[in-house]
Every structure is written in C-alpha cells, then in structure tokens.
Design a protein around this motif. Sequence first.
Motif, PDB file in Angstrom:
ATOM      1  N   VAL A 143     -11.500  -1.002  12.742  1.00 50.96           N
ATOM      2  CA  VAL A 143     -11.492   0.182  11.875  1.00 50.96           C
ATOM      3  C   VAL A 143     -12.582   1.180  12.289  1.00 50.96           C
ATOM      4  N   LEU A 144     -13.712   0.678  12.778  1.00 51.76           N
ATOM      5  CA  LEU A 144     -14.775   1.584  13.223  1.00 51.76           C
ATOM      6  C   LEU A 144     -14.411   2.296  14.525  1.00 51.76           C
ATOM      7  N   SER A 145     -13.444   1.744  15.259  1.00 50.80           N
ATOM      8  CA  SER A 145     -13.050   2.349  16.531  1.00 50.80           C
ATOM      9  C   SER A 145     -11.849   3.280  16.396  1.00 50.80           C
ATOM     10  N   LEU A 146     -11.347   3.481  15.162  1.00 47.45           N
ATOM     11  CA  LEU A 146     -10.191   4.349  14.964  1.00 47.45           C
ATOM     12  C   LEU A 146     -10.549   5.809  15.229  1.00 47.45           C
ATOM     13  N   PRO A 147      -9.618   6.573  15.823  1.00 47.20           N
ATOM     14  CA  PRO A 147      -9.852   8.015  15.978  1.00 47.20           C
ATOM     15  C   PRO A 147      -9.747   8.703  14.619  1.00 47.20           C
ATOM     16  N   PRO A 148     -10.319   9.889  14.468  1.00 42.85           N
ATOM     17  CA  PRO A 148     -10.235  10.582  13.182  1.00 42.85           C
ATOM     18  C   PRO A 148      -8.788  10.942  12.824  1.00 42.85           C
ATOM     19  N   PHE A 149      -8.377  10.620  11.597  1.00 49.74           N
ATOM     20  CA  PHE A 149      -7.089  11.057  11.067  1.00 49.74           C
ATOM     21  C   PHE A 149      -7.212  11.057   9.549  1.00 49.74           C
ATOM     22  N   ALA A 150      -6.153  11.394   8.839  1.00 51.90           N
ATOM     23  CA  ALA A 150      -6.238  11.655   7.405  1.00 51.90           C
ATOM     24  C   ALA A 150      -6.811  10.498   6.596  1.00 51.90           C
ATOM     25  N   TYR A 151      -6.571   9.261   7.032  1.00 52.36           N
ATOM     26  CA  TYR A 151      -6.976   8.103   6.232  1.00 52.36           C
ATOM     27  C   TYR A 151      -8.085   7.290   6.867  1.00 52.36           C
ATOM     28  N   MET A 184       0.824  -1.211   0.000  1.00 50.72           N
ATOM     29  CA  MET A 184       0.000   0.000   0.000  1.00 50.72           C
ATOM     30  C   MET A 184       0.857   1.260   0.000  1.00 50.72           C
ATOM     31  N   HIS A 185       2.056   1.165   0.562  1.00 44.86           N
ATOM     32  CA  HIS A 185       2.956   2.331   0.563  1.00 44.86           C
ATOM     33  C   HIS A 185       3.527   2.580  -0.830  1.00 44.86           C
ATOM     34  N   TYR A 186       4.084   1.530  -1.441  1.00 44.38           N
ATOM     35  CA  TYR A 186       4.772   1.707  -2.723  1.00 44.38           C
ATOM     36  C   TYR A 186       3.806   1.756  -3.907  1.00 44.38           C
ATOM     37  N   ALA A 187       2.714   1.000  -3.850  1.00 47.75           N
ATOM     38  CA  ALA A 187       1.807   0.936  -5.000  1.00 47.75           C
ATOM     39  C   ALA A 187       0.658   1.937  -4.913  1.00 47.75           C
ATOM     40  N   ALA A 188       0.223   2.270  -3.683  1.00 53.96           N
ATOM     41  CA  ALA A 188      -0.921   3.174  -3.522  1.00 53.96           C
ATOM     42  C   ALA A 188      -0.519   4.543  -2.978  1.00 53.96           C
ATOM     43  N   GLY A 189       0.744   4.702  -2.577  1.00 52.00           N
ATOM     44  CA  GLY A 189       1.232   6.008  -2.130  1.00 52.00           C
ATOM     45  C   GLY A 189       0.795   6.413  -0.738  1.00 52.00           C
ATOM     46  N   ILE A 190       0.351   5.467   0.081  1.00 53.52           N
ATOM     47  CA  ILE A 190      -0.031   5.776   1.466  1.00 53.52           C
ATOM     48  C   ILE A 190       1.227   5.802   2.329  1.00 53.52           C
ATOM     49  N   PRO A 191       1.415   6.804   3.180  1.00 54.72           N
ATOM     50  CA  PRO A 191       2.610   6.862   4.037  1.00 54.72           C
ATOM     51  C   PRO A 191       2.793   5.592   4.856  1.00 54.72           C
ATOM     52  N   TRP A 192       4.033   5.337   5.281  1.00 50.72           N
ATOM     53  CA  TRP A 192       4.369   4.072   5.927  1.00 50.72           C
ATOM     54  C   TRP A 192       3.498   3.771   7.149  1.00 50.72           C
ATOM     55  N   ALA A 193       3.387   4.704   8.076  1.00 49.31           N
ATOM     56  CA  ALA A 193       2.666   4.413   9.331  1.00 49.31           C
ATOM     57  C   ALA A 193       1.200   4.058   9.087  1.00 49.31           C
ATOM     58  N   PRO A 194       0.441   4.878   8.333  1.00 46.95           N
ATOM     59  CA  PRO A 194      -0.947   4.488   8.049  1.00 46.95           C
ATOM     60  C   PRO A 194      -1.044   3.192   7.235  1.00 46.95           C
ATOM     61  N   ALA A 195      -0.098   2.970   6.309  1.00 46.33           N
ATOM     62  CA  ALA A 195      -0.124   1.757   5.498  1.00 46.33           C
ATOM     63  C   ALA A 195       0.054   0.517   6.372  1.00 46.33           C
ATOM     64  N   LEU A 196       0.972   0.596   7.340  1.00 43.83           N
ATOM     65  CA  LEU A 196       1.168  -0.528   8.258  1.00 43.83           C
ATOM     66  C   LEU A 196      -0.049  -0.720   9.155  1.00 43.83           C
ATOM     67  N   VAL A 233       1.562   5.974  16.650  1.00 43.46           N
ATOM     68  CA  VAL A 233       2.591   6.447  15.716  1.00 43.46           C
ATOM     69  C   VAL A 233       1.973   7.356  14.658  1.00 43.46           C
ATOM     70  N   VAL A 234       0.802   6.942  14.125  1.00 41.01           N
ATOM     71  CA  VAL A 234       0.116   7.743  13.093  1.00 41.01           C
ATOM     72  C   VAL A 234      -0.254   9.117  13.644  1.00 41.01           C
ATOM     73  N   LEU A 235      -0.796   9.167  14.851  1.00 40.74           N
ATOM     74  CA  LEU A 235      -1.215  10.439  15.448  1.00 40.74           C
ATOM     75  C   LEU A 235      -0.021  11.319  15.801  1.00 40.74           C
ATOM     76  N   ALA A 236       1.092  10.672  16.194  1.00 42.23           N
ATOM     77  CA  ALA A 236       2.296  11.433  16.520  1.00 42.23           C
ATOM     78  C   ALA A 236       2.961  11.978  15.265  1.00 42.23           C
ATOM     79  N   GLY A 237       2.816  11.260  14.165  1.00 39.14           N
ATOM     80  CA  GLY A 237       3.362  11.720  12.896  1.00 39.14           C
ATOM     81  C   GLY A 237       4.784  11.275  12.626  1.00 39.14           C
ATOM     82  N   TYR A 238       5.391  10.539  13.536  1.00 36.99           N
ATOM     83  CA  TYR A 238       6.768  10.067  13.322  1.00 36.99           C
ATOM     84  C   TYR A 238       7.013   8.847  14.196  1.00 36.99           C
ATOM     85  N   ALA A 239       8.097   8.137  13.882  1.00 34.65           N
ATOM     86  CA  ALA A 239       8.504   6.967  14.668  1.00 34.65           C
ATOM     87  C   ALA A 239      10.016   6.915  14.750  1.00 34.65           C
TER      88      ALA A 239
END
Length: 384
Positions: free
Chosen positions: A369-377, A117-129, A181-187
């Motif tokens: 997935v329904l319990s995820l907090p709001p974020f870009a994806y 999903m990162h390399y083929a769909a362009g989703i950043p690493w943390a959200p893709a994982l 990690v996604v909410l923090a924006g870095y790892a």
Amino acid sequence: MEHTSEIANLVSVTFALLFIAAVSLIISKLTKIPFTILLVLIGVVIAGLAPSGPEWLQALAGFHISPEVILFVFLPTLIFESAFSLDARQLRDNLWPILTLAVPGLLLSTFIIGACMHYAAGIPWAPALLLGAILSATDPVAVIALFKQLGAPKRLTILVEGESLFNDATALVLSKILVAVVLAGYATAEQAFTGVLTFLGVFIGGIIVGVVMAWIAGMMLGMVESDPFIEVSLTTVLAYSSFIVAEHVFHVSGVMAIVAAAVVMGSWGRTKISPSVVGFLHHYWEFLAYIANALIFLLVGLSIELGSLAANFGIFTILIAAMLMSRAIVIYGLVPMLEKMPNANPISRGYQTVMYWGGLRGAIALAIVLSLPPFAYSELFTIL
C-alpha cells in the motif's frame, strides 16, 4: 552543501527511528504489548505532537521513504528471511494445501473483500478489488514466533508460514495488475483474460529465475570453505539480485523469485554453506527483517492522522467484517475440499481454526500500500 545536508538529515532520521524501535522493543517486552502495534501507536503519537513540537520531532513526522525503497530494500529482506528458514521437506509434503490457499484462496478472498467494500462502502469495483488483494496477503510473523515458543507442530507451522510466503507473491502480482486497471479507469474481458495469462507467466517465471540464481549461488558457495564474509555476502546478493533480475530483466515475479531462491538455498544450498556460518546467517537475516519491519510500521504510524481514523470508522467496521468473513470462507470452505484429492493428508478442524485466526496482516500488505502510485483512494487505503 545542500545535497550533503539532505543526506545528513536522512541518516539522522533513519537512525532516530531505529533508536525509537529499539526502545519500543524494550517496552513491548516489559508490557507484553505486541511490538508492531506499539510501533504504529508511537508513530501516531509522534505525528500528532509534531506540529507544535520541536524541529527534530517535525523532521521525524515529515520523514517519507519512496515506494521504490519499500519494494527494493525492505521487501526482499522480509521475504528471504521467512523462506530461508522453511523446512523444505515439510513444504514439499504440504505444497498442495499451501498453493490452494495462496492462489485460489487469495483470489477468492480478494473478490469477497472487494465485493463487500463495493456494495457496503460504495468504493468502485477496481479500487475495491485492489484493496481486497492488498489485505488478503497474510503475514503471521507474530504467530510463527508464538509457535516457536509453544513448540507447535511442524506441519501447522509450515501451513501457516508457507501460505503467507506464496500468497505474498500472489498479492503483489495481482495488485500490480489491478493498479493498471485502476489507473486506466476501465477493464474489458480481453484485459481480464490477458491478466490471467500474465499472472500465470510471472508467477511460474519467478520460480524459474529464483531456482536458477540459487543454483548459481550454491555452486559459488561450494568453492568457499568457512569464510563468513563471502558466504553472507553471496546470500545477500542472491536475495536482492533474484528480485531485480526477475522484475527488470525477465519481467516476472520478483517476490516469487526470492521465495524460490531462499527455499533452494535453505535446503540444497545449506549443504554448500559452512556449518560455522549457518547459525550466523539466520541471526543476520532476522536482524535485517527486524529493521525492515520496524521502519515500515513506524512509517505507517507517522502517515496516519487521528482525524482520518475517526472519519472512516464506518468503513473500518465494514472492512474488518469483510476480512473475517473472507478468511472463514477460504479456510473452512477450501481446506476441507483438499481431503478429496488423491493421497491427501487431512487438515483437522483444530488446525483450520488456528490457520483462520493466524491469518494476520502485516508488513507485506503495508509495503504494497505504501508503494501505490497516487490515485483517488490511495490515502484512504493507507489509513485502512
């Protein structure tokens, strides 16, 4: 009065959805369309007709359940019902392959799906994982039901169902770490090392909490003789309290606590339950799981827009290919390696193939997935 009106609306919509689920089950039996797929399709149709439909249809389409309800009401029911029915002896005999698929296997699947999903769909690493972790949790309810109808071998059943139960816990713990990690924006490397230690701690800690609470419940059940109200109440309290105590008192895996509590209660604890109550308990938990599954799949259908489905067709194609590839690598790559372990009982290629195609995704992934907090994806992940 306004508060009373809100409660009345909540009750009305909930029971309307349960009525729709019952009708859907009848249609499913007549048409042979899988029940859960039919629920999603009906949810999509209701959502599509609602804007120009009557007020009651709009109320159904606008119905939302908070993430806390998904985690604290639906999840314990789904996990406990599956684990309570497991054959403890078969589980013990096949524990190594089950744990290998549920922990290293899920981590490998998470990485493969995330990389695709990162390399083929362009989703950043943390959200893709994170997406990879959510979609690596198998939930083969329909497969197990088919196994029962066909009289499939017990070992095959325990391998498929056991992997599902344990990887549910792995996926939920890993998802929580990746959400942070996604909410923090870095790892950082330090975060990764801490994440591994956290994962091990909460996984093993959940097992300990579940075993202890099941032992307490079993001792209490031993004091009761053929009283279904008390015995059913105690198992219900065990399912929910083990999750809450694990998550909020000891901060370990609530799902793993439920799995451990249910397995102990379904084996040793069964001797403490009156024989006349055991059969009713199974029907009781099956009914609760049916309600949870029905509401979750209807809610997913209600949250999907057909325009969004069409707009993301390319990502769907990539994701399905990634999931099939990751499943193949996990099953055909890891399972043969288990044969080299001492006293290993080989798993045939036929079993491996059934395990590959039996790795369906279902209510647990949807609950996460329904319990995820709001974020870009978050909206995209719900659609996917």
